[in-house]
Design a protein around this motif. Structure first.
Motif, short mmCIF file in Angstrom:
data_model
loop_
_atom_site.label_atom_id
_atom_site.label_comp_id
_atom_site.label_asym_id
_atom_site.label_seq_id
_atom_site.Cartn_x
_atom_site.Cartn_y
_atom_site.Cartn_z
N SER A 86 0.82 -1.22 0.00
CA SER A 86 0.00 0.00 0.00
C SER A 86 0.85 1.26 0.00
O SER A 86 0.48 2.26 -0.61
CB SER A 86 -0.97 0.00 1.18
N ARG A 87 2.01 1.22 0.66
CA ARG A 87 2.87 2.41 0.66
C ARG A 87 3.38 2.70 -0.75
O ARG A 87 3.41 3.85 -1.18
CB ARG A 87 4.03 2.25 1.63
N GLY A 88 3.78 1.66 -1.45
CA GLY A 88 4.25 1.84 -2.82
C GLY A 88 3.16 2.36 -3.73
O GLY A 88 3.38 3.26 -4.55
N ARG A 89 1.95 1.82 -3.59
CA ARG A 89 0.83 2.31 -4.41
C ARG A 89 0.53 3.77 -4.10
O ARG A 89 0.25 4.56 -4.99
CB ARG A 89 -0.41 1.44 -4.17
N THR A 90 0.59 4.13 -2.83
CA THR A 90 0.32 5.51 -2.43
C THR A 90 1.34 6.46 -3.06
O THR A 90 0.99 7.52 -3.56
CB THR A 90 0.34 5.64 -0.89
N VAL A 91 2.60 6.07 -3.04
CA VAL A 91 3.65 6.90 -3.63
C VAL A 91 3.41 7.05 -5.13
O VAL A 91 3.48 8.15 -5.68
CB VAL A 91 5.05 6.31 -3.36
N MET A 92 3.13 5.94 -5.80
CA MET A 92 2.90 6.00 -7.25
C MET A 92 1.66 6.83 -7.58
O MET A 92 1.68 7.63 -8.52
CB MET A 92 2.75 4.58 -7.83
N ASP A 93 0.60 6.65 -6.81
CA ASP A 93 -0.61 7.46 -7.03
C ASP A 93 -0.29 8.95 -6.89
O ASP A 93 -0.76 9.77 -7.67
CB ASP A 93 -1.72 7.08 -6.04
#
Length: 106
Positions: free
Chosen positions: A87-94
């Protein structure tokens, strides 16, 4: 001191005194406890590892702390305690994609 010795003669008596597990049965030998294996000292290690992963600690770091031969061993035991994995990676990419997609640059 061997962990089984400490578990049997120190840890489980302390749990029984605190009322966490039942006391040793009348007439039982000093090493005979009705407590389940989950009541052993090893549960503290498992709890520590679980809390660390849920808090976001690195699996690589935790594997080293626990003395596991590799992070794969740690993941084998504790991956189910990582519900937010990714989820942290997705948040950064978003965030990156959202900024770039805004009119006017970014």
């Amino acid at each position: 001191m061997a962990v089984n010795t400490w578990n049997t003669y120190t840890w489980k008596p302390a749990l029984a005194k605190a009322g966490v597990i039942p006391p040793r049965a009348e007439g039982a030998k000093q090493w005979q406890w009705e407590a389940a294996p989950r009541d052993g000292f090893h549960v503290l290690r498992h709890t520590y590892a679980s809390v660390m992963l849920e808090a976001g600690e690195s699996v690589v770091t935790l594997a080293r702390w626990l003395g596991h031969s590799s992070p794969a061993v740690t993941l084998g035991y504790y991956a189910h305690f990582m519900p937010e994995a990714g989820s942290r990676g997705r948040t950064v990419m978003d965030g990156l994609l959202g900024r770039r997609g805004r009119p006017g640059g970014g």
